[in-house]
Enzyme design. Structure first.
Site, PDB file in Angstrom:
ATOM      1  N   TYR A 142       0.804  -1.168  -0.014  1.00 38.90           N
ATOM      2  CA  TYR A 142       0.020   0.125   0.103  1.00 38.90           C
ATOM      3  C   TYR A 142       0.806   1.309  -0.072  1.00 38.90           C
ATOM      4  O   TYR A 142       0.426   2.331  -0.357  1.00 38.90           O
ATOM      5  CB  TYR A 142      -0.790  -0.073   1.347  1.00 38.90           C
ATOM      6  N   LYS A 190       3.733 -15.405   2.760  1.00 40.50           N
ATOM      7  CA  LYS A 190       4.241 -16.082   1.502  1.00 40.50           C
ATOM      8  C   LYS A 190       5.518 -16.140   1.378  1.00 40.50           C
ATOM      9  O   LYS A 190       6.349 -15.880   0.605  1.00 40.50           O
ATOM     10  CB  LYS A 190       3.560 -15.187   0.393  1.00 40.50           C
ATOM     11  N   ASP A 222      -2.152 -18.457   1.195  1.00 45.86           N
ATOM     12  CA  ASP A 222      -3.272 -19.077   0.362  1.00 45.86           C
ATOM     13  C   ASP A 222      -3.729 -20.413   0.985  1.00 45.86           C
ATOM     14  O   ASP A 222      -5.151 -20.588   1.072  1.00 45.86           O
ATOM     15  CB  ASP A 222      -2.486 -19.563  -1.148  1.00 45.86           C
ATOM     16  N   ASP A 246      -6.006  -7.309   4.251  1.00 50.43           N
ATOM     17  CA  ASP A 246      -7.189  -6.464   3.781  1.00 50.43           C
ATOM     18  C   ASP A 246      -8.120  -8.030   3.143  1.00 50.43           C
ATOM     19  O   ASP A 246      -9.295  -7.758   3.369  1.00 50.43           O
ATOM     20  CB  ASP A 246      -6.752  -5.484   2.470  1.00 50.43           C
ATOM     21  N   ASP A 250     -11.955  -9.513   4.787  1.00 48.27           N
ATOM     22  CA  ASP A 250     -13.162  -9.326   3.927  1.00 48.27           C
ATOM     23  C   ASP A 250     -13.729 -10.866   3.840  1.00 48.27           C
ATOM     24  O   ASP A 250     -15.049 -11.176   4.237  1.00 48.27           O
ATOM     25  CB  ASP A 250     -13.037  -9.090   2.597  1.00 48.27           C
TER      26      ASP A 250
HETATM   27  C1  IPM Z   1     -10.259  -1.596   4.243  1.00 46.52           C
HETATM   28  C2  IPM Z   1     -10.794  -0.895   2.970  1.00 46.52           C
HETATM   29  C3  IPM Z   1      -9.741  -0.100   2.277  1.00 46.52           C
HETATM   30  C4  IPM Z   1      -8.341  -0.860   2.243  1.00 46.52           C
HETATM   31  C5  IPM Z   1      -9.710   0.619   1.136  1.00 46.52           C
HETATM   32  C6  IPM Z   1     -10.987   1.578   1.246  1.00 46.52           C
HETATM   33  C7  IPM Z   1      -8.640   1.694   0.883  1.00 46.52           C
HETATM   34  O1  IPM Z   1     -10.635  -2.209   1.958  1.00 46.52           O
HETATM   35  O2  IPM Z   1     -10.162  -0.484   5.119  1.00 46.52           O
HETATM   36  O3  IPM Z   1      -9.982  -2.796   4.294  1.00 46.52           O
HETATM   37  O4  IPM Z   1      -7.966  -1.345   1.247  1.00 46.52           O
HETATM   38  O5  IPM Z   1      -7.363  -0.920   3.213  1.00 46.52           O
HETATM   39 MG    MG Z   2     -10.720  -3.949   2.801  1.00 49.96          MG
END
Ligand code: IPM
Ligand code: MG
Length: 361
Positions: A142, A190, A222, A246, A250
């Site tokens: 990032y 990884k 993975d 990240d 999710d």
């Molecule tokens: C998160 C989001 C952010 C990230 C985006 C909005 C930049 O997906 O906080 O997980 O990738 O960190």
């Molecule tokens: Mg995210």
């Protein structure tokens, strides 16, 4: 106690969900006799529109002088669909993380019995799963430079960089959480391919002896993605680098029922920030249908982490659980009638207002 917070709704559904979380914070402060002071500021696409800068200096100054930041979401389709945009809303979030030194993003994943039916996994796999993801937040892909395009525009590059210091501080933080939980740490990397991951593994191995009371394991990302859906109950604390974190969080959020339920705390050097892990959900913006619970649960984390007010945090969680059990929820998790964002917030606020402290309600 004085509770002095910055309120940053951001974009999309941010305004609606943060409004509800703020009402909950006000109600908790009323109940426990805390003096709440708050100020709002811009971040993200709305800040670009107003000032040209996704994280204006005025917003940063406000964050720096506050005790905590309550944040909604960032992002807008206008920018998502324009890869050539010079300024992007997400840069505001990244700048905020970097300038506030928020190197650790803590995402607790728990199951809510009343939401188990929403999980894509079989109930028996998910029931009782309870783990903590700790994502490194201010380095890696990032932030690594150089990043960009070749002159002819035909090649693009990102850089993944980690220093020993950045890895060590987050792994130590993860160990401190593991010690408060089931004493198990999974370091996700990884290392079979990436140099940065090999440094992560080396630093982890060097720290292991200091935390001999915690069982440490290393897992390729993975494999971790697979095990999260195959056997989520095996995890206690997971620590990983920015991009892997990240993606895995999710994934982790939906296995417990809904992305709309997961709160997070970003902590580090300066003011800590509390935000739902979901995005700005622009399709729902202004419709009063978005789930405010992840933001309300982020406010609970705020009481816990920024102010060490455990009872206040516990009260919010108890009432959120009650709203789930009674079905006072938005359409994303409703099993019958769906309530509006503000209905859910109002219900929670009225429950807090009538709650009798010290008595089993
Ligand atoms: C998160 C989001 C952010 C990230 C985006 C909005 C930049 O997906 O906080 O997980 O990738 O960190
Ligand atoms: Mg995210």
């Amino acid at each position: 106690m004085k509770i002095n917070i910055a309120v940053l709704p951001g974009d999309g559904i941010g305004e609606e969900i943060v409004a509800q979380a703020l009402e909950v914070v006000k109600a908790v402060c009323r109940k426990f006799g805390h003096e709440l002071m708050y100020e709002k500021a811009l971040v993200g696409a709305c800040a670009i529109e107003e000032t040209g800068n996704p994280y204006p200096d005025a917003t940063h100054e406000l964050c720096m002088k506050s005790d905590a930041v309550l944040f909604g979401a960032i992002g807008s389709p206008k920018y998502d669909n324009d890869p050539t945009a010079k300024v992007r809303p997400e840069q505001g979030l990244l700048a905020m993380r970097k300038k506030l030194g928020l190197y650790a993003n803590i995402r607790p994943v728990t199951t809510f019995p009343s939401l188990i039916h929403k999980s894509p996994l079989k109930n028996e796999l998910i029931q009782g799963a309870d783990f903590l993801c700790i994502r490194e937040l201010t380095s890696g892909l990032y932030f690594g430079r150089p990043q960009g395009r070749s002159e002819d525009g035909e090649t693009a590059y990102d850089t993944c960089i980690y220093s020993r210091e950045e890895i060590e501080r987050i792994i130590r933080l993860a160990y401190s959480h593991a010690r408060k939980r089931q004493h198990k740490l999974t370091v996700v990397d990884k290392a079979n391919v990436l140099a940065t991951s090999r440094l992560w593994r080396q630093v982890g191995q060097q720290l292991e002896t200091e935390y001999a009371d915690v069982e440490t394991e290393y897992m390729f990302v993975d494999n971790a993605a697979m095990q999260l859906i195959q056997w989520p109950k095996r995890f206690d604390v997971i620590v990983t680098e920015n991009m892997f974190g990240d993606i895995l969080t999710d994934e982790a959020s939906v296995i417990t029922g809904s992305l709309g339920m997961l709160p997070s705390a970003s902590v580090g050097i300066h003011t800590a920030l509390f935000e739902p892990i979901h995005g700005s959900y622009p399709q729902a913006a202004g419709k009063n249908i978005a789930n405010p619970l992840a933001t309300i649960l982020s406010a609970a984390l705020m009481f816990e982490y920024a102010f060490d007010l455990q009872e206040e945090a516990a009260l919010i969680r108890e009432i959120v659980n009650e709203s789930l059990n009674k079905g006072i929820v938005t359409e994303d998790i409703a099993n019958g009638k769906a309530y509006k964002t503000s209905d859910v917030g109002n219900w929670i606020v009225s429950k807090i207002d009538t709650y009798q402290l010290g008595i089993k309600n």
